[in-house]
Design a protein around this motif. Structure first.
Motif, PDB file in Angstrom:
ATOM      1  N   CYS A 232      74.840  25.387  78.870  1.00 48.32           N
ATOM      2  CA  CYS A 232      74.647  24.575  77.470  1.00 48.32           C
ATOM      3  C   CYS A 232      73.055  25.208  78.476  1.00 48.32           C
ATOM      4  CB  CYS A 232      74.890  23.294  77.410  1.00 48.32           C
ATOM      5  SG  CYS A 232      75.972  23.091  77.239  1.00 48.32           S
ATOM      6  N   VAL A 233      71.932  25.308  76.931  1.00 48.47           N
ATOM      7  CA  VAL A 233      71.005  25.731  77.394  1.00 48.47           C
ATOM      8  C   VAL A 233      69.978  24.247  75.689  1.00 48.47           C
ATOM      9  CG1 VAL A 233      68.339  26.541  77.315  1.00 48.47           C
ATOM     10  CG2 VAL A 233      70.632  27.097  78.457  1.00 48.47           C
ATOM     11  N   LEU A 234      69.192  23.655  76.825  1.00 48.41           N
ATOM     12  CA  LEU A 234      68.529  22.401  75.741  1.00 48.41           C
ATOM     13  C   LEU A 234      66.737  22.852  75.901  1.00 48.41           C
ATOM     14  CD1 LEU A 234      70.173  19.334  76.461  1.00 48.41           C
ATOM     15  CD2 LEU A 234      70.749  19.934  74.322  1.00 48.41           C
ATOM     16  N   VAL A 235      66.567  23.175  74.115  1.00 54.90           N
ATOM     17  CA  VAL A 235      65.400  23.697  74.221  1.00 54.90           C
ATOM     18  C   VAL A 235      64.391  22.223  73.372  1.00 54.90           C
ATOM     19  CG1 VAL A 235      63.847  25.537  73.235  1.00 54.90           C
ATOM     20  CG2 VAL A 235      66.292  26.030  73.742  1.00 54.90           C
ATOM     21  N   VAL A 236      63.485  21.470  74.585  1.00 58.96           N
ATOM     22  CA  VAL A 236      63.118  20.680  73.574  1.00 58.96           C
ATOM     23  C   VAL A 236      61.333  20.864  73.359  1.00 58.96           C
ATOM     24  CG1 VAL A 236      62.304  18.042  74.274  1.00 58.96           C
ATOM     25  CG2 VAL A 236      64.367  19.241  75.303  1.00 58.96           C
ATOM     26  N   GLU A 237      61.471  20.097  71.727  1.00 62.50           N
ATOM     27  CA  GLU A 237      59.687  20.362  71.014  1.00 62.50           C
ATOM     28  C   GLU A 237      59.310  19.611  71.935  1.00 62.50           C
ATOM     29  OE1 GLU A 237      58.445  19.296  66.639  1.00 62.50           O
ATOM     30  OE2 GLU A 237      59.859  17.742  67.721  1.00 62.50           O
ATOM     31  N   GLY A 238      57.811  19.995  72.086  1.00 63.33           N
ATOM     32  CA  GLY A 238      56.975  19.278  72.877  1.00 63.33           C
ATOM     33  C   GLY A 238      56.499  18.021  72.367  1.00 63.33           C
ATOM     34  N   ALA A 239      55.614  17.087  73.254  1.00 62.11           N
ATOM     35  CA  ALA A 239      55.271  15.936  72.185  1.00 62.11           C
ATOM     36  C   ALA A 239      54.082  16.282  71.392  1.00 62.11           C
ATOM     37  CB  ALA A 239      54.835  15.169  73.256  1.00 62.11           C
ATOM     38  N   SER A 240      54.189  15.366  70.859  1.00 63.27           N
ATOM     39  CA  SER A 240      53.022  15.851  69.459  1.00 63.27           C
ATOM     40  C   SER A 240      51.827  15.092  70.258  1.00 63.27           C
ATOM     41  CB  SER A 240      52.695  15.221  68.529  1.00 63.27           C
ATOM     42  OG  SER A 240      53.242  13.606  68.477  1.00 63.27           O
ATOM     43  N   VAL A 241      50.483  16.284  69.998  1.00 62.87           N
ATOM     44  CA  VAL A 241      48.990  16.150  70.801  1.00 62.87           C
ATOM     45  C   VAL A 241      48.650  14.910  69.812  1.00 62.87           C
ATOM     46  CG1 VAL A 241      46.965  17.328  71.839  1.00 62.87           C
ATOM     47  CG2 VAL A 241      49.584  18.055  72.082  1.00 62.87           C
ATOM     48  N   ALA A 242      47.820  13.996  70.562  1.00 66.67           N
ATOM     49  CA  ALA A 242      47.361  13.272  69.757  1.00 66.67           C
ATOM     50  C   ALA A 242      45.317  13.952  68.783  1.00 66.67           C
ATOM     51  CB  ALA A 242      46.835  12.032  70.553  1.00 66.67           C
ATOM     52  N   GLU A 243      45.112  14.124  67.886  1.00 62.13           N
ATOM     53  CA  GLU A 243      44.156  13.617  67.452  1.00 62.13           C
ATOM     54  C   GLU A 243      42.692  13.849  67.917  1.00 62.13           C
ATOM     55  OE1 GLU A 243      44.518  16.964  64.912  1.00 62.13           O
ATOM     56  OE2 GLU A 243      45.956  16.797  65.067  1.00 62.13           O
ATOM     57  N   SER A 244      41.675  14.075  68.034  1.00 64.09           N
ATOM     58  CA  SER A 244      41.203  13.517  68.251  1.00 64.09           C
ATOM     59  C   SER A 244      39.922  12.285  67.895  1.00 64.09           C
ATOM     60  CB  SER A 244      39.911  14.429  68.256  1.00 64.09           C
ATOM     61  OG  SER A 244      39.174  15.048  67.198  1.00 64.09           O
ATOM     62  N   GLU A 245      40.995  12.233  66.376  1.00 65.53           N
ATOM     63  CA  GLU A 245      39.984  10.729  66.304  1.00 65.53           C
ATOM     64  C   GLU A 245      40.839   9.824  66.085  1.00 65.53           C
ATOM     65  OE1 GLU A 245      42.679  13.272  62.238  1.00 65.53           O
ATOM     66  OE2 GLU A 245      41.049  13.150  64.026  1.00 65.53           O
ATOM     67  N   GLU A 246      42.105   9.998  67.408  1.00 61.63           N
ATOM     68  CA  GLU A 246      43.089   8.607  67.864  1.00 61.63           C
ATOM     69  C   GLU A 246      42.836   8.178  69.080  1.00 61.63           C
ATOM     70  OE1 GLU A 246      46.996   9.804  67.979  1.00 61.63           O
ATOM     71  OE2 GLU A 246      46.965  10.761  66.096  1.00 61.63           O
ATOM     72  N   VAL A 247      41.891   9.077  69.412  1.00 60.64           N
ATOM     73  CA  VAL A 247      40.963   9.060  71.069  1.00 60.64           C
ATOM     74  C   VAL A 247      39.522   8.170  70.880  1.00 60.64           C
ATOM     75  CG1 VAL A 247      39.899   9.693  73.207  1.00 60.64           C
ATOM     76  CG2 VAL A 247      42.511  10.887  72.409  1.00 60.64           C
TER      77      VAL A 247
END
Length: 294
Positions: A232-247
């Protein structure tokens, strides 16, 4: 020294060459003509498991002698193999399946050979993680490979927690009997909606590639025991990157000021210390802003 026309691209020196040879991960037709020629031509094949590889050699009518080179004897065996290379013999290194050294033995032998001045030549071919990534439908311009996760739940959950903010696509190998436990831990730590691709038994008769949110994938595996068998190989979606307005604007000003003077990694680390924001989040944001401002 053993040579052939295909090996003739290498200049003859006093030492042999160590060929790192990829072998099939399932379908035997995936071996390359060059790999077969090398395996026939070398003086000795260093195999992870000689009994396992004997079937491959028998299938292709290869009678080259083999010796075991695995996790438990690799350091000591490496010295003897390097001595043969220095004496002029060409050797091949293979694992049970796929590309050697990718979650398989071989690192110590390759390092010892290189340190001794021996030429090391890779023969590319099958690799489960690259095969899975190529068919996963997740971003592949940047990715990370984490090998096998820890076998025990506590260690596995700690590693998953460390990967939770990773914005690149990332991959792990997992043993079939731990697959469901791993998916359940992923669901709890990464969130039920994070997309994961299960790539199982690649190139083999019962090849499966299934893409779904983690919770849905875990339920599917839970309901079909056949999916809890094989490689088995598990390929995992990366975490969504916060848009600049969220910082906050203040955080962005600090980050931009540091980026004027420091490399991205240092700027992100210092910005995290100053603002209290997560370092991984600021690192990705710094990468994005550096690209836009370039």
């Amino acid at each position: 020294m053993h040579h052939s026309l295909l090996l003739g691209v290498f200049m003859t020196t006093g030492t042999g060459t160590l060929f790192v040879v990829a072998t099939p991960i399932g379908n035997l037709q995936d071996i390359s003509p060059r790999a077969l020629e090398v395996l026939r031509s070398v003086a000795l094949i260093a195999a992870e498991d000689t009994r396992h590889s004997a079937r491959l050699m028998q299938h292709f009518g290869i009678g080259t002698p083999m010796t075991a080179c695995h996790d438990h004897n690799e350091r000591d065996k490496g010295e003897r193999l390097v001595a043969r290379l220095l004496a002029g013999d060409d050797l091949a290194l293979i694992s049970d399946a796929g590309t050697p050294l990718i979650s398989d033995p071989g690192y110590h032998l390759v390092r010892q050979a290189r340190e001794a001045g021996v030429r090391v030549s890779p023969l590319p071919g099958a690799c489960a993680l690259i095969a899975a990534l190529s068919a996963a439908g997740l971003p592949s311009d940047r990715f990370a490979f984490e090998g096998f996760l820890p076998a025990k739940s506590h260690g596995r959950r700690q590693r998953l927690q460390a990967l939770a903010d990773e914005s690149r696509t990332w991959m792990v190998y997992e043993a079939p009997h731990r697959l469901l436990e791993c998916l359940d831990d992923m669901c709890e730590i990464l969130g039920a909606e994070r997309r994961v691709v299960l790539a199982r038994e690649l190139t083999k008769t019962f090849e499966t590639l299934r893409s779904a949110p983690i919770a849905e994938l875990a339920d599917w595996v839970r309901g079909d025991s056949d999916q809890q068998r094989g490689e088995c190989v598990l390929v995992v979606e990366g975490a969504s990157v916060a848009e600049s307005e969220e910082v906050s604007g203040e955080t962005l000003r600090v980050l931009d000021a540091l980026l004027q003077e420091l490399p991205v990694k240092q700027a992100a680390r210092l910005a995290a210390q100053i603002t209290g924001e997560r370092k991984n989040q600021l690192y990705q944001l710094a990468l994005d802003r550096g690209t836009k401002n370039a």
